[in-house]
Design a protein around this motif. Structure first.
Motif, PDB file in Angstrom:
ATOM      1  N   ILE A 216      62.855  24.453  25.806  1.00  0.00           N
ATOM      2  CA  ILE A 216      62.230  23.966  24.679  1.00  0.00           C
ATOM      3  C   ILE A 216      62.897  25.115  23.644  1.00  0.00           C
ATOM      4  CG2 ILE A 216      60.101  25.282  24.852  1.00  0.00           C
ATOM      5  CD1 ILE A 216      58.733  23.375  23.167  1.00  0.00           C
ATOM      6  N   THR A 217      63.490  24.503  22.548  1.00  0.00           N
ATOM      7  CA  THR A 217      64.080  25.222  21.391  1.00  0.00           C
ATOM      8  C   THR A 217      63.407  24.790  19.989  1.00  0.00           C
ATOM      9  OG1 THR A 217      66.106  25.309  22.586  1.00  0.00           O
ATOM     10  CG2 THR A 217      66.229  25.640  20.502  1.00  0.00           C
ATOM     11  N   VAL A 218      62.994  25.620  19.506  1.00  0.00           N
ATOM     12  CA  VAL A 218      62.617  25.323  18.113  1.00  0.00           C
ATOM     13  C   VAL A 218      63.612  26.706  17.160  1.00  0.00           C
ATOM     14  CG1 VAL A 218      60.238  24.357  18.557  1.00  0.00           C
ATOM     15  CG2 VAL A 218      60.567  26.927  18.268  1.00  0.00           C
ATOM     16  N   GLU A 219      63.275  26.557  15.882  1.00  0.00           N
ATOM     17  CA  GLU A 219      63.814  27.556  15.127  1.00  0.00           C
ATOM     18  C   GLU A 219      63.736  28.974  15.454  1.00  0.00           C
ATOM     19  OE1 GLU A 219      60.383  26.115  12.527  1.00  0.00           O
ATOM     20  OE2 GLU A 219      61.886  25.310  14.106  1.00  0.00           O
ATOM     21  N   ASN A 220      64.792  29.732  15.589  1.00  0.00           N
ATOM     22  CA  ASN A 220      64.568  31.135  15.964  1.00  0.00           C
ATOM     23  C   ASN A 220      64.020  31.272  17.534  1.00  0.00           C
ATOM     24  OD1 ASN A 220      65.914  32.367  13.778  1.00  0.00           O
ATOM     25  ND2 ASN A 220      63.849  31.645  12.597  1.00  0.00           N
ATOM     26  N   ARG A 221      63.825  30.210  18.336  1.00  0.00           N
ATOM     27  CA  ARG A 221      63.191  30.668  19.463  1.00  0.00           C
ATOM     28  C   ARG A 221      63.602  29.808  20.600  1.00  0.00           C
ATOM     29  NH1 ARG A 221      57.180  29.979  17.623  1.00  0.00           N
ATOM     30  NH2 ARG A 221      58.070  28.696  16.205  1.00  0.00           N
ATOM     31  N   THR A 222      63.694  30.183  21.696  1.00  0.00           N
ATOM     32  CA  THR A 222      63.962  29.109  22.869  1.00  0.00           C
ATOM     33  C   THR A 222      63.342  29.740  24.167  1.00  0.00           C
ATOM     34  OG1 THR A 222      65.698  28.113  24.277  1.00  0.00           O
ATOM     35  CG2 THR A 222      66.236  30.334  23.616  1.00  0.00           C
ATOM     36  N   ALA A 223      62.980  28.779  25.035  1.00  0.00           N
ATOM     37  CA  ALA A 223      62.369  29.257  26.191  1.00  0.00           C
ATOM     38  C   ALA A 223      62.662  28.244  27.287  1.00  0.00           C
ATOM     39  CB  ALA A 223      60.988  29.215  26.101  1.00  0.00           C
ATOM     40  N   GLY A 224      62.942  28.716  28.507  1.00  0.00           N
ATOM     41  CA  GLY A 224      63.573  27.671  29.712  1.00  0.00           C
ATOM     42  C   GLY A 224      62.416  28.171  31.003  1.00  0.00           C
ATOM     43  N   PHE A 225      62.424  26.882  31.472  1.00  0.00           N
ATOM     44  CA  PHE A 225      61.258  27.083  33.027  1.00  0.00           C
ATOM     45  C   PHE A 225      61.922  26.108  34.140  1.00  0.00           C
ATOM     46  CE2 PHE A 225      58.790  27.154  29.157  1.00  0.00           C
ATOM     47  CZ  PHE A 225      58.377  28.406  29.383  1.00  0.00           C
ATOM     48  N   TYR A 226      62.102  26.740  35.180  1.00  0.00           N
ATOM     49  CA  TYR A 226      62.893  26.108  36.139  1.00  0.00           C
ATOM     50  C   TYR A 226      62.476  26.479  37.704  1.00  0.00           C
ATOM     51  CZ  TYR A 226      65.662  30.519  35.500  1.00  0.00           C
ATOM     52  OH  TYR A 226      66.070  31.889  35.421  1.00  0.00           O
ATOM     53  N   PRO A 227      62.083  25.551  38.724  1.00  0.00           N
ATOM     54  CA  PRO A 227      61.584  25.979  39.925  1.00  0.00           C
ATOM     55  C   PRO A 227      62.670  26.731  40.623  1.00  0.00           C
ATOM     56  CG  PRO A 227      62.365  23.746  39.720  1.00  0.00           C
ATOM     57  CD  PRO A 227      62.391  24.093  38.170  1.00  0.00           C
ATOM     58  N   ILE A 228      62.317  27.368  41.602  1.00  0.00           N
ATOM     59  CA  ILE A 228      63.151  28.468  42.419  1.00  0.00           C
ATOM     60  C   ILE A 228      62.476  28.105  43.573  1.00  0.00           C
ATOM     61  CG2 ILE A 228      64.492  29.724  40.630  1.00  0.00           C
ATOM     62  CD1 ILE A 228      62.651  32.116  41.395  1.00  0.00           C
ATOM     63  N   ARG A 229      63.349  28.967  44.585  1.00  0.00           N
ATOM     64  CA  ARG A 229      62.897  28.904  46.156  1.00  0.00           C
ATOM     65  C   ARG A 229      61.419  29.596  46.310  1.00  0.00           C
ATOM     66  NH1 ARG A 229      68.463  28.567  46.817  1.00  0.00           N
ATOM     67  NH2 ARG A 229      68.811  30.758  46.141  1.00  0.00           N
ATOM     68  N   ASP A 230      60.820  29.251  47.431  1.00  0.00           N
ATOM     69  CA  ASP A 230      59.532  29.852  47.789  1.00  0.00           C
ATOM     70  C   ASP A 230      58.342  29.657  46.770  1.00  0.00           C
ATOM     71  OD1 ASP A 230      60.862  31.069  49.950  1.00  0.00           O
ATOM     72  OD2 ASP A 230      61.459  32.766  48.631  1.00  0.00           O
ATOM     73  N   GLY A 231      58.559  28.461  46.389  1.00  0.00           N
ATOM     74  CA  GLY A 231      57.368  27.871  45.602  1.00  0.00           C
ATOM     75  C   GLY A 231      57.282  28.436  44.281  1.00  0.00           C
ATOM     76  N   LYS A 232      58.229  29.104  43.749  1.00  0.00           N
ATOM     77  CA  LYS A 232      57.962  29.999  42.671  1.00  0.00           C
ATOM     78  C   LYS A 232      58.578  29.408  41.401  1.00  0.00           C
ATOM     79  CE  LYS A 232      58.454  34.512  44.998  1.00  0.00           C
ATOM     80  NZ  LYS A 232      59.218  35.722  45.273  1.00  0.00           N
ATOM     81  N   VAL A 233      58.383  29.924  39.985  1.00  0.00           N
ATOM     82  CA  VAL A 233      58.890  29.298  38.847  1.00  0.00           C
ATOM     83  C   VAL A 233      59.341  30.426  38.198  1.00  0.00           C
ATOM     84  CG1 VAL A 233      58.362  28.386  36.721  1.00  0.00           C
ATOM     85  CG2 VAL A 233      57.190  27.369  38.490  1.00  0.00           C
TER      86      VAL A 233
END
Length: 404
Positions: A216-233
């Protein structure tokens, strides 16, 4: 000394040269691999207690990919890569606003692109080292002295090392650089942003990602989320910060900066915990006139951080380590090799640092208009025949080691 690229595998010579590498991250481990095979007596020291955890996702391409190919570790890296299909950018309600087909990036790089967690790359490099390489965790450099061709290094555990070469591969906040060249402020170029990353476990949150990379990207800020192994984010945040001073409580700063965005961001912020589990730092570059003084030299982010915005820190760490080892192999004396290493790498680094500064407004758009333009370009690039619109995003990722 043997040339490993051409299948050399001679035993180390009787009069081994000794090297102490401060920093057992990507640059340090890569350099240790090459110098060990060139017959050096290699010792690595690392202030962390051991190998670091997953970290954050990196695009592994260019110089890093070429070096990994020469080291023979590509098959192992492909086993631990994350086959990202696409990156979906959403709005504050979770609705898709743009999509990036990651195969288009791979096409632009002729398929030579891997998506890796930084910690997985570090672990593969660690596992590739021979038993002859000594690694000592939980300490760093306390004092450095030079006397002719010998470098004397006092370590924080009270021991002393006398070596032919000291290498600072200890990151953007390098202790070796501080002791040899002076305070970090003389060399740090702050780019006006701060960044964070951390990992947590939450099954409900993970299901909301539907197996994909959401941003998600808005002015002056961006954040990302993604699943990885072992049930983690895994998470990633970046935002503008005119004041370069780092906050005393990073998680509070993230909640203040990102808490109003909506979607699943507040849920992710609930999992933020200050301490060793969170990475939080400035987005900055290191600019130096020279990287070596006598028989002390620097490699990786310690002397040429290209910044998070250039997206090549790991690849350039491996590329620089490879060039340093090769120039030392080819030189008649160490000082000559250090000079040749700098002459080869410095012009390339300056180009990549400039590239990182140019891409800042694309990765972290400063206004709503910039956000809309970015989304439009990304969506257009998905149309048949228009993937070339993504070329500026990868324009600065060419390898630095394909030629001498």
């Amino acid at each position: 000394m043997p040339n490993i690229e051409n299948g050399g595998g001679d035993q180390p010579q009787a009069n081994q040269q000794r090297v102490l590498i401060c920093g057992a991250g990507i640059a340090g481990l890569t350099l240790a691999w090459w110098l060990d095979r060139d017959g050096w007596d290699v010792t690595l020291i690392e202030k962390a207690a051991g190998l670091r955890e997953e970290g954050y996702m990196i695009d592994f391409l260019g110089s890093g990919y070429d070096v990994a190919k020469r080291m023979g570790i590509l098959p192992r890296l492909k086993e631990v890569e994350y086959p990202i299909a696409e990156i979906i950018d959403v709005d504050s309600n979770g609705n898709t606003v743009s999509t990036i087909d990651y195969e288009l990036f791979r096409r632009l790089k002729d398929g030579e692109l891997l998506s890796l967690m930084r910690g997985d790359l570090e672990r593969v490099l660690y596992e590739s080292l021979s038993d002859d390489v000594e690694i000592r965790y939980g300490l760093t450099v306390d004092e450095v002295g030079q006397n002719g061709r010998e470098v004397t290094v006092d370590l924080t555990d009270g021991t002393k090392e006398q070596v032919d070469l000291l290498v600072g591969a200890d990151g953007i906040h390098s202790r070796v650089r501080e002791l040899t060249f002076g305070e970090e402020e003389k060399y740090r170029r702050y780019l006006g942003y701060q960044t964070a990353a951390y990992i947590f476990e939450d099954d409900a949150f993970r299901r909301k990602l539907d197996g994909g990379f959401r941003d998600i990207t808005v002015e002056n800020r961006t954040a990302g989320f993604y699943p990885i192994r072992d049930g983690k984010v895994a998470t990633w945040f970046a935002h503008d910060a005119p004041d370069e001073k780092l906050p005393a409580a990073p998680c509070d700063e993230l909640r203040r900066t990102f808490g109003d965005i909506g979607w699943i961001v507040p849920d992710a912020l609930d999992h933020c915990s200050d301490g060793d589990s969170i990475y939080y730092d400035q987005v900055a570059q290191i600019e130096m006139d020279h990287w070596s003084r006598g028989r002390v030299t620097l490699v990786g982010d310690a002397c040429y951080a290209v910044s998070l915005l250039a997206g090549q820190g790991a690849s350039m760490a491996m590329g620089g380590a490879y060039v340093l080892a090769r120039k030392l192999r080819e030189a008649s004396v160490i000082e000559e090799g250090l000079a040749e290493y700098e002459a080869k790498m410095k012009p390339e680094i300056e180009k990549k640092q400039a590239y990182g500064r140019r891409t800042a407004s694309f990765l972290i758009p400063p206004t709503k208009w910039h956000v809309k333009m970015r989304d439009a370009v990304l969506n257009l690039s998905q149309l048949p025949g228009l993937y070339w619109l993504l070329r500026p995003v990868v324009a600065g990722t060419d390898s630095v080691i394909s030629t001498k």
